[in-house]
Scaffold this motif. Sequence first.
Motif: not given
Length: 258
Positions: A219-230, A232-236, A201-210
Motif C-alpha cells: 500500500t502507500d502507507a508509511t510505518a514507524l518501528v521502534v526496535s525492542e533490542e536497540t 532505534h527508530i526506523s521509518y519505512f 532484508l538484513p538479518k537484523s530485521y525482526g518481525l516488526r521491520h518485516r
Amino acid sequence: MKLFDILDFTIADAIDILLFAAFLYYVYRLIRGTVAINIFMGIVMIYLLWKITEALQMQLLSSILGQFIGVGVFALIVVFQQEIRRFLLTIGSTNITARNKLHRIFHFFKQKESLLNVEGLVSVCHKLGTTHTGALIVIERSVPLDFVIATGDKMNLELSGPIIESIFYKNSPLHDGAIVIRGNTIVATRVILPVAAEDTLPKSYGLRHRAAVSITEKTDATALVVSEETGHISYFKNGNFVRFANEEELIKMIQEDN
C-alpha cells in the motif's frame, strides 16, 4: 520497415516518444533501489536490440527476439507482481486521485480529519526507544487499510503520547501487533500485518521491520518501528527503509509524506 522511414518524423511521433520516456522514468523511480531494476534494464536493452534488428531487416535475430519479448510478457507479470501492484495503487490513488484539486474540493465538504501530530508521534517513539519498548505504527495515507484494520481491535482514540505508551507497554494486552493511525486518530490496535519473507532484508530485521516493509510495499502507507533490542527508530516507505540523520529530519519527512 525501411531504415530511412525514421526520417518521416511528425509531432505525434515526438509526443509518443516523450510520453513513453516519461512512463519509463516513472517505472524506474518506482523500482529504483530494488533487485527488479536490473531485470527492468535488461528487458529495455533486449527490446531496443529487437527494434534495431527489425529496422535493419535482420530477419532471424529479430524473429528470435520478438518471440522472446512476446513470451516474456507472462514472465514479467510473475517477476514484477509486487512492483505492478504498487504501480497500480500509486496510479489509482496517490498521484492522480488523492492529490488533485478535484479530490481536495470533494473532501472539503466532508468532515475534516485532524492533521497528524508528527512531532508528538516522533517524540513518543523516542521515549519508547529509551526504554527499549518495541512498537509498530502504521500511518494510513490514500489507500484505505480496512483489510488490515479488520484483523485487530477497532478504536477511535485521539493520538497522544500517553495512549501510545500504554498500548505498547509490555504488560498491556494491546501491545502485540501494530496500531493504525488515520489522520490524528488511532483507529486500530493489535493489527496483524503480512510479513515479508524476502532474503534480501538484513538479518537484523525482526518481525516488526518485516511487517513494516510488507505493508508499505503493498500500500502507500508509511510505518514507524521502534526496535525492542536497540531502541532505534526506523521509518519505512514504499517497502524500503528510509534513512534520516536526526529526529528533526524524520519529522520533516513524515510531514511531507502525509
